[in-house]
Design a protein around this motif. Structure first.
Motif, short mmCIF file in Angstrom:
data_model
loop_
_atom_site.label_atom_id
_atom_site.label_comp_id
_atom_site.label_asym_id
_atom_site.label_seq_id
_atom_site.Cartn_x
_atom_site.Cartn_y
_atom_site.Cartn_z
N GLY A 36 2.73 10.96 7.67
CA GLY A 36 3.33 10.97 6.35
C GLY A 36 2.37 10.57 5.25
N SER A 37 1.45 9.66 5.55
CA SER A 37 0.52 9.18 4.53
C SER A 37 -0.70 10.08 4.38
N ALA A 38 -0.88 11.03 5.29
CA ALA A 38 -2.03 11.94 5.20
C ALA A 38 -1.75 13.03 4.16
N ASP B 41 0.84 -1.21 0.00
CA ASP B 41 0.00 0.00 0.00
C ASP B 41 0.88 1.25 0.00
N VAL B 42 1.92 1.24 0.84
CA VAL B 42 2.86 2.37 0.89
C VAL B 42 3.63 2.48 -0.42
N ALA B 43 4.14 1.34 -0.91
CA ALA B 43 4.95 1.34 -2.13
C ALA B 43 4.17 1.85 -3.34
N MET B 44 2.92 1.44 -3.48
CA MET B 44 2.14 1.86 -4.63
C MET B 44 1.74 3.33 -4.54
N ASP B 45 1.51 3.83 -3.34
CA ASP B 45 1.23 5.25 -3.18
C ASP B 45 2.44 6.07 -3.62
N VAL B 46 3.62 5.62 -3.21
CA VAL B 46 4.86 6.29 -3.61
C VAL B 46 5.04 6.21 -5.13
N ALA B 47 4.82 5.02 -5.70
CA ALA B 47 4.99 4.83 -7.15
C ALA B 47 4.05 5.73 -7.94
N GLU B 48 2.80 5.85 -7.49
CA GLU B 48 1.84 6.70 -8.20
C GLU B 48 2.26 8.16 -8.16
N GLN B 49 2.77 8.62 -7.00
CA GLN B 49 3.22 10.00 -6.90
C GLN B 49 4.45 10.25 -7.76
N LEU B 50 5.36 9.28 -7.79
CA LEU B 50 6.56 9.42 -8.64
C LEU B 50 6.18 9.48 -10.11
N LYS B 51 5.19 8.69 -10.47
CA LYS B 51 4.76 8.62 -11.87
C LYS B 51 4.05 9.90 -12.31
N THR B 52 3.22 10.45 -11.44
CA THR B 52 2.40 11.60 -11.82
C THR B 52 3.05 12.95 -11.49
N LYS B 53 3.81 13.01 -10.36
CA LYS B 53 4.36 14.30 -9.94
C LYS B 53 5.88 14.35 -9.96
N GLY B 54 6.52 13.17 -10.06
CA GLY B 54 7.98 13.14 -10.07
C GLY B 54 8.61 13.23 -8.69
N GLY C 124 2.70 14.39 4.57
CA GLY C 124 2.20 15.31 5.58
C GLY C 124 3.26 15.61 6.63
N TRP C 125 3.21 16.84 7.15
CA TRP C 125 4.18 17.28 8.17
C TRP C 125 3.44 17.91 9.33
N LEU C 126 3.74 17.44 10.52
CA LEU C 126 3.10 17.95 11.73
C LEU C 126 3.96 19.00 12.41
N GLY C 127 5.29 18.75 12.46
CA GLY C 127 6.20 19.73 13.07
C GLY C 127 6.48 19.49 14.53
N VAL C 128 6.61 18.21 14.91
CA VAL C 128 6.95 17.88 16.29
C VAL C 128 8.07 16.85 16.32
N LEU C 129 8.83 16.84 17.39
CA LEU C 129 9.72 15.73 17.69
C LEU C 129 9.08 14.94 18.81
N ILE C 130 9.11 13.62 18.69
CA ILE C 130 8.39 12.77 19.63
C ILE C 130 9.29 11.67 20.17
N GLN C 131 8.83 11.06 21.23
CA GLN C 131 9.52 9.90 21.79
C GLN C 131 8.48 8.96 22.40
N ASP C 132 8.92 7.75 22.71
CA ASP C 132 8.01 6.77 23.30
C ASP C 132 7.74 7.10 24.77
N VAL C 133 6.62 6.66 25.24
CA VAL C 133 6.26 6.82 26.65
C VAL C 133 6.66 5.55 27.39
N THR C 134 7.65 5.64 28.24
CA THR C 134 8.07 4.50 29.04
C THR C 134 7.17 4.36 30.27
N ARG C 135 7.36 3.28 30.99
CA ARG C 135 6.56 3.07 32.20
C ARG C 135 6.80 4.18 33.21
N ASP C 136 8.07 4.56 33.39
CA ASP C 136 8.40 5.63 34.35
C ASP C 136 7.83 6.96 33.91
#
Length: 477
Positions: A338-340, A254-267, A272-284
């Protein structure tokens, strides 16, 4: 009576043999036969050979060794110059060849493979199932997803049947066909080990993990399900030796074909970009934020004037839902964003101070980003002993290099204590403590002293690689 007993034993033996035979047949029927699948699917798989020009240095001394400073009249001067020149050697372009795999996605010659298979290639030759060869051109490549779209001038080619990685189940049988080590049309099988895996530096691809034997040369080849549908593009292996070790990763189709279609049509590929840096939530960290269990993506930085900033997302927010989809770990969020579509307005649910809050973000377009690096400067040191840190004001040059706003303190020394145990390092800039922005050294001392003994508090530090939340357990008095 003897005859009857003998008859009973013989009957029992025959029943046992029959049961064992039936069990063996049932087991044999439960294991898949891939022969028909291989026969039907092989024609869509291609072998890709590439030629690259690689710069190599010839001659010269090994790294770290310099030509000795000899007297001008030394007889060894001519000897060294003859064999080593000036010691640096000569840089030349050398032609190298490599092999990979791919598969046909349209009858008029479009072929999907990995970006790293064709990267820097000066010539690409595609060999089909019937041994015919074509020169291929690159339509487009995308380094983030490791996908490349090729085109050969041909017609009436067999086309791969495409499935969906979304429907894959862990434990399901899958088959790979490719050219490991140049051995064409090699088929290997296994099961799906996991889905949605995030790999280092590959944040925008939710990889399919399998135990299918994948080796160099398999890259770019298709991963089939039992219905003969391509569900992934074989991309990477996890290995300490360079060979297969039971961990293989494929890009969802699904990801590969979305990329392929964009490369084919738009080059190019827009994400999508949100503009945050994130990290995992540990137990602590979950405990420090008052959560029942670790879940979501913890925001450690919000890029100024970014979509997240404009939507009101703050440092310390925990994103638990994006566009109606649950964010169970931080690794789940980048592929969702990214896929949005760029410019789409999406709902984002966050936990702020333990309470849910709904926000709406209009996504921007992802561009290349750089992380600033700097060495800590020197300034007068102030000390706080409760968590074992020595801190000082952040030098102006360091603040500028790290693009820090006002406030924060620089860690200059560490003692054995709660800070070091939590993972705080010398050179860290402490930006927030217990969900409060640190104004200066005196404010930091007040925040530390005000923390409840035995509690766990979140601490945001800025490092060379970026911001990071850590959980510090305050010592009991």
């Amino acid at each position: 009576m003897k005859d009857y007993a003998l008859y009973k034993r013989a009957t029992a033996w025959l029943v046992g043999v029959l049961l064992v035979s039936l069990a063996a047949q049932a087991q044999a029927r439960s294991l898949p036969d891939f022969s028909e699948l291989v026969e039907e699917s092989s024609p869509v798989v291609v072998n890709i050979s590439t030629t690259q020009l690689v710069k190599r240095r010839f001659g010269g001394l090994p790294p770290g060794i310099e030509v000795p400073d000899l007297p001008e009249d030394s007889p060894f001067n001519d000897l060294f110059k003859h064999f080593f020149g000036d010691g640096q050697g000569e840089e030349r372009e050398e032609e190298t060849k490599s092999l990979g795999s791919g598969f046909i996605i349209s009858s008029d010659g479009y072929i999907l493979t990995n970006n790293h298979v064709v990267k820097h290639a000066t010539e690409i030759v595609v060999r089909l199932y019937d041994r015919s060869e074509y020169s291929a051109k690159v339509v487009g490549t995308d380094a983030r997803s490791d996908i490349a779209l090729l085109k050969v001038e041909a017609a009436g080619l067999p086309v791969a049947k495409l499935g969906s990685a979304e429907k894959l189940k862990v434990g399901e049988w899958v088959l790979a066909i490719g050219s490991p080590f140049g051995f064409e049309r090699s088929a290997t099988a296994g099961i799906v080990s996991a889905k949605g895996r995030a790999l280092p530096r590959e944040n925008y691809v939710p990889f399919i993990q399998t135990d299918v034997a994948i080796n160099p040369g398999n890259s770019g080849g298709p991963l089939f399900n039992m219905d003969g549908e391509v569900v992934g593009v074989n991309s990477q292996i996890f290995s300490r030796t360079g060979g297969y070790m039971g961990l293989s990763f494929a890009i969802p189709i699904d990801v590969a074909m979305d990329v392929a279609e964009q490369l084919k049509t738009k080059g190019k590929v827009s994400r999508g970009w949100l503009g945050v840096l994130i990290q995992d939530v540990t137990r602590d960290l979950a405990e420090s934020f008052g959560m029942d269990k670790p879940i979501g993506a913890l925001v450690s930085k919000v890029v100024p004037d970014s979509p997240a900033d404009k939507a009101g997302i703050r440092v310390g927010d925990i994103i638990v839902e994006f566009n109606g989809r649950e964010v169970t770990t931080s690794a789940k969020l980048p592929p969702m964003v990214g896929s949005a579509p760029v410019g789409e307005r999406v709902a984002v649910k966050v936990l702020r101070n333990g309470k849910p809050k709904q926000l709406f973000v209009t996504l921007g377009e992802l561009e290349d980003e750089q992380v600033a690096e700097a060495e800590p400067g020197k300034a007068p040191v102030e000390r706080t002993n409760r968590i074992g840190l020595a801190v000082t004001e952040v030098p102006a040059q360091l603040r500028e290099d790290l693009d820090l706003e006002k406030g924060g303190v620089l860690v200059t020394e560490l003692e054995q204590g709660a800070g070091a145990k939590a993972g705080i390092r010398k050179g860290d800039v402490i930006v927030m403590f217990a969900n409060k922005k640190v104004k200066d050294v005196e404010h930091f001392r007040e925040l530390v002293e005000a923390a409840k003994p035995g509690s766990t508090v979140p601490v945001l530090v800025q490092r060379r690689a970026g911001p990071l939340f850590l959980a510090v357990r305050i010592p009991k008095d």
